[in-house]
Design a protein around this motif. Structure first.
Motif, short mmCIF file in Angstrom:
data_model
loop_
_atom_site.label_atom_id
_atom_site.label_comp_id
_atom_site.label_asym_id
_atom_site.label_seq_id
_atom_site.Cartn_x
_atom_site.Cartn_y
_atom_site.Cartn_z
N GLY A 289 0.81 -1.20 0.00
CA GLY A 289 0.00 0.00 0.00
C GLY A 289 0.85 1.26 0.00
N ALA A 290 0.22 2.38 0.37
CA ALA A 290 0.93 3.65 0.38
C ALA A 290 1.87 3.76 1.57
CB ALA A 290 -0.08 4.80 0.40
N ASP A 291 1.45 3.23 2.72
CA ASP A 291 2.23 3.42 3.95
C ASP A 291 3.28 2.36 4.15
OD1 ASP A 291 0.71 5.67 4.57
OD2 ASP A 291 -0.82 4.47 5.58
N GLY A 292 3.25 1.29 3.36
CA GLY A 292 4.22 0.22 3.53
C GLY A 292 5.44 0.37 2.64
N GLN A 293 5.47 1.45 1.85
CA GLN A 293 6.59 1.65 0.94
C GLN A 293 7.77 2.28 1.67
OE1 GLN A 293 5.81 3.30 -2.97
NE2 GLN A 293 3.61 2.97 -2.68
N ALA A 294 8.96 2.03 1.14
CA ALA A 294 10.18 2.60 1.70
C ALA A 294 10.95 3.29 0.59
CB ALA A 294 11.03 1.51 2.34
N TYR A 295 11.22 4.59 0.76
CA TYR A 295 11.89 5.36 -0.28
C TYR A 295 12.59 6.56 0.36
CZ TYR A 295 7.32 7.59 0.25
OH TYR A 295 6.18 8.15 0.78
N THR A 296 13.51 7.16 -0.38
CA THR A 296 14.23 8.32 0.13
C THR A 296 13.30 9.53 0.23
OG1 THR A 296 15.01 8.77 -2.12
CG2 THR A 296 16.50 7.57 -0.64
N ASP A 297 13.64 10.41 1.17
CA ASP A 297 12.72 11.49 1.52
C ASP A 297 12.99 12.82 0.82
OD1 ASP A 297 15.01 12.43 2.76
OD2 ASP A 297 14.33 11.97 4.79
N GLY A 298 13.90 12.84 -0.13
CA GLY A 298 14.17 14.08 -0.85
C GLY A 298 15.36 14.85 -0.31
N SER A 299 15.96 14.41 0.78
CA SER A 299 17.12 15.11 1.34
C SER A 299 18.41 14.77 0.61
CB SER A 299 17.26 14.80 2.83
OG SER A 299 17.41 13.41 3.06
N ILE A 300 18.37 13.79 -0.30
CA ILE A 300 19.49 13.53 -1.20
C ILE A 300 18.95 13.63 -2.62
CG2 ILE A 300 20.68 12.06 0.47
CD1 ILE A 300 19.85 9.63 -1.20
N HIS A 301 19.85 13.77 -3.58
CA HIS A 301 19.43 13.88 -4.97
C HIS A 301 20.45 13.20 -5.87
CE1 HIS A 301 22.19 17.30 -4.51
NE2 HIS A 301 22.42 17.16 -5.80
N ARG A 302 20.06 12.97 -7.10
CA ARG A 302 20.97 12.35 -8.06
C ARG A 302 22.00 13.39 -8.51
NH1 ARG A 302 18.31 9.72 -13.23
NH2 ARG A 302 18.02 11.93 -13.73
N VAL A 303 23.26 13.08 -8.29
CA VAL A 303 24.34 13.98 -8.65
C VAL A 303 24.80 13.73 -10.08
CG1 VAL A 303 26.71 14.68 -8.08
CG2 VAL A 303 25.09 14.15 -6.24
N THR A 304 24.95 12.47 -10.45
CA THR A 304 25.35 12.10 -11.79
C THR A 304 24.67 10.79 -12.18
OG1 THR A 304 27.26 10.76 -11.11
CG2 THR A 304 27.65 13.10 -11.49
N GLY A 305 24.71 10.49 -13.48
CA GLY A 305 24.25 9.20 -13.97
C GLY A 305 22.77 9.16 -14.26
N GLY A 306 22.31 7.95 -14.64
CA GLY A 306 20.92 7.74 -14.99
C GLY A 306 20.17 7.01 -13.90
N SER A 307 19.45 5.96 -14.28
CA SER A 307 18.69 5.18 -13.30
C SER A 307 19.59 4.10 -12.69
CB SER A 307 17.48 4.54 -13.97
OG SER A 307 17.87 3.69 -15.03
N LEU A 308 19.15 3.56 -11.57
CA LEU A 308 19.87 2.47 -10.93
C LEU A 308 18.91 1.37 -10.54
CD1 LEU A 308 19.40 2.46 -7.56
CD2 LEU A 308 20.81 4.50 -7.74
N LEU A 309 19.41 0.16 -10.55
CA LEU A 309 18.64 -1.01 -10.13
C LEU A 309 19.65 -2.08 -9.73
CD1 LEU A 309 15.99 -2.68 -9.87
CD2 LEU A 309 16.35 -3.38 -12.25
N GLY A 310 19.51 -2.58 -8.50
CA GLY A 310 20.44 -3.63 -8.09
C GLY A 310 20.29 -4.00 -6.63
N THR A 311 21.11 -4.95 -6.23
CA THR A 311 21.13 -5.45 -4.87
C THR A 311 22.02 -4.57 -4.01
OG1 THR A 311 20.82 -7.71 -5.66
CG2 THR A 311 21.72 -7.45 -3.45
N ALA A 312 21.54 -4.24 -2.82
CA ALA A 312 22.28 -3.34 -1.94
C ALA A 312 23.47 -4.04 -1.28
CB ALA A 312 21.35 -2.77 -0.87
N VAL A 313 24.62 -3.40 -1.37
CA VAL A 313 25.79 -3.73 -0.55
C VAL A 313 26.03 -2.50 0.32
CG1 VAL A 313 28.27 -4.09 -0.56
CG2 VAL A 313 26.82 -5.34 -2.16
N THR A 314 26.02 -2.67 1.63
CA THR A 314 25.98 -1.54 2.54
C THR A 314 27.29 -1.34 3.30
OG1 THR A 314 25.13 -2.89 4.36
CG2 THR A 314 23.51 -1.89 2.88
N ALA A 315 27.47 -0.10 3.76
CA ALA A 315 28.63 0.23 4.59
C ALA A 315 28.31 1.50 5.38
CB ALA A 315 29.87 0.44 3.73
#
Length: 223
Positions: free
Chosen positions: A29-55
């Motif tokens: 639904g609407a409330d179960g989604q997880a996404y960035t809140d607008g405090s970061i933005h795309r600096v370079t490049g196009g779209s991204l899709l992939g598995t997260a590797v975190t640090a």
């Protein structure tokens, strides 16, 4: 859960808001989604899709809590398919120093990553434009400062988005969305259906058949 290459290719054809629209019609639904809140933005490049590797990282003050950057490289190499590197700057005020610049950016490019996401900042923007992957960050900074990675393969939080190692991420100029792998099968069909509904309304609104009365008679506009 590793998705078939055909599903990844199908997801890559969609923009991130369209997939968010489709997720609204799943159990998330609407409330179960997880996404960035607008405090970061795309600096370079196009779209991204992939598995997260975190640090995680710190840069504002010196410390003896560093882990080898090679740990991040090993984690990337352990994933089959496209990788999105997600780095949380743990400093109270993120962005004093950058992990991603010409050198680390080139090494990640050599490993073939699909994207880089951080709540901190990056530098060497002209070089990053040539890396071939999308970069999302809070902005640019001048220095490396006391930058060091402090952990690899841990849960992180970036711009309101909680990311665990192995999460599937989709992003474009609007932001980054976490996609539940179990929803992908339904998501693609829903996205097609919603796009058709939207285009029907848009086509009508631009046509000679459009009337104010007809607009007001619409029971619901789903977009």
């Amino acid at each position: 859960m590793r998705l078939p290459a055909t599903d990844l290719a199908a997801l890559a054809r969609w923009d991130t808001p369209a997939l968010s629209n489709a997720l609204r019609r799943t159990d998330a639904g609407a409330d179960g989604q997880a996404y960035t809140d607008g405090s970061i933005h795309r600096v370079t490049g196009g779209s991204l899709l992939g598995t997260a590797v975190t640090a995680t990282m710190r840069a504002r003050e010196p410390g003896d809590d560093a882990v080898p950057v090679a740990d991040l490289h090993r984690a990337i190499l352990a994933v089959q398919g496209p990788v999105v590197v997600v780095v949380q700057d743990l400093d109270e005020v993120p962005g004093a120093g950058a992990f991603l610049g010409e050198v680390n950016g080139t090494l990640l490019s050599a490993l073939g990553i699909a994207g880089f996401v951080t709540n901190g900042r990056v530098r060497d923007e002209p070089d990053l434009r040539d890396m071939g992957y999308a970069v999302h960050a809070a902005g640019l900074c001048v220095a490396r400062a006391h930058m060091r990675l402090t952990a690899v393969g841990v849960p992180v939080r970036i711009a309101g988005l909680d990311v665990a190692p192995g999460d599937l991420l989709h992003g474009d100029g609007h932001g980054v969305l976490r996609i539940p792998p179990e929803a992908v099968g339904d998501l693609l069909g829903l996205a097609e259906r919603i796009r058709a509904e939207e285009q029907e309304i848009v086509t009508w609104a631009r046509s000679a058949d459009f009337t104010r009365e007809g607009l007001l008679a619409l029971r619901r506009v789903r977009h």
